[in-house]
Design a protein around this motif. Structure first.
Motif, PDB file in Angstrom:
ATOM      1  N   UNK A  24       0.869  -1.339   0.017  1.00  0.00           N
ATOM      2  CA  UNK A  24      -0.064  -0.010  -0.070  1.00  0.00           C
ATOM      3  C   UNK A  24       0.865   1.202   0.041  1.00  0.00           C
ATOM      4  N   UNK A  25       1.722   1.232  -0.994  1.00  0.00           N
ATOM      5  CA  UNK A  25       2.746   2.264  -0.913  1.00  0.00           C
ATOM      6  C   UNK A  25       1.955   3.696  -1.523  1.00  0.00           C
ATOM      7  N   UNK A  26       0.941   3.759  -1.911  1.00  0.00           N
ATOM      8  CA  UNK A  26       0.249   4.850  -2.210  1.00  0.00           C
ATOM      9  C   UNK A  26      -0.327   5.790  -0.859  1.00  0.00           C
ATOM     10  N   UNK A  27      -0.398   4.784   0.064  1.00  0.00           N
ATOM     11  CA  UNK A  27      -0.963   5.490   1.321  1.00  0.00           C
ATOM     12  C   UNK A  27      -0.070   5.991   2.300  1.00  0.00           C
ATOM     13  N   UNK A  28      -0.391   7.022   3.001  1.00  0.00           N
ATOM     14  CA  UNK A  28       0.566   7.723   3.912  1.00  0.00           C
ATOM     15  C   UNK A  28       0.933   6.440   5.288  1.00  0.00           C
ATOM     16  N   UNK A  29       1.841   6.914   5.698  1.00  0.00           N
ATOM     17  CA  UNK A  29       2.149   5.926   6.970  1.00  0.00           C
ATOM     18  C   UNK A  29       0.997   5.751   7.985  1.00  0.00           C
ATOM     19  N   UNK A  30       0.416   6.964   8.178  1.00  0.00           N
ATOM     20  CA  UNK A  30      -0.712   6.711   9.138  1.00  0.00           C
ATOM     21  C   UNK A  30      -1.826   5.842   8.667  1.00  0.00           C
ATOM     22  N   UNK A  31      -2.192   6.070   7.375  1.00  0.00           N
ATOM     23  CA  UNK A  31      -3.384   5.290   6.694  1.00  0.00           C
ATOM     24  C   UNK A  31      -2.743   3.968   6.842  1.00  0.00           C
TER      25      UNK A  31
END
Length: 158
Positions: free
Chosen positions: A53-60
């Motif tokens: 899920x590289x497209x998501x931010x760390x928090x997500x």
């Protein structure tokens, strides 16, 4: 006599080996490291999420892990825990493979895809178009960053 000399040599060689080579160590599996009833560690799931899920931010990505981890630790899900893990792993790996293919796609193909995207979204109701636009602005579609920017530019130019 030959067998006796071989046996004597074996005993001598074993006696002269360092202690670290004499012991046969068996790794003791700590059950608390794994999801109950499985051989899957939470760290493996966390790495899979981070890689897929590289497209998501760390928090997500952390939110995904926290939600999935809570469900996997829920005793009510004991009967389906392994199936849940397998299903999630399969989907995450498919998503990762698709992202890699999209990232390797030539720019001309990405532009063609953006044109098709523009035609498709124009046929959607305004409410759906707004939701897609919001997902593009937040970078939440599972596409590489350059393709997301191209789709967003196409979306906003319509």
């Amino acid at each position: 006599m030959l067998l006796m000399s071989i046996a004597r040599n074996m005993v001598y060689n074993h006696a002269t080996k360092p202690d670290s080579e004499k012991r046969f160590e068996v790794e003791i599996i700590e059950p608390s490291r794994f999801y109950p009833g499985t051989m899957v560690e939470p760290d493996q799931i966390r790495r899979l999420i981070d890689d897929s899920f590289l497209y998501l931010a760390d928090r997500q990505r952390q939110e995904i892990f926290d939600s999935l981890n809570a469900e996997l630790m829920n005793p009510k899900n004991a009967a389906v825990r392994s199936a849940m893990i397998q299903y999630f792993m399969d989907r995450a790996l498919v998503l990762r493979a698709a992202q890699l293919r999209l990232a390797q796609m030539p720019w001309s193909e990405k532009e063609r895809m953006a044109r098709e995207f523009k035609a498709e979204i124009s046929s959607l109701p305004a409410e759906d178009q707004a939701q897609i636009g919001e997902l593009l602005r937040k970078g939440m579609l599972p596409v590489p960053g350059d393709l997301n920017q191209l789709l967003l530019a196409t979306f906003e130019a319509r």
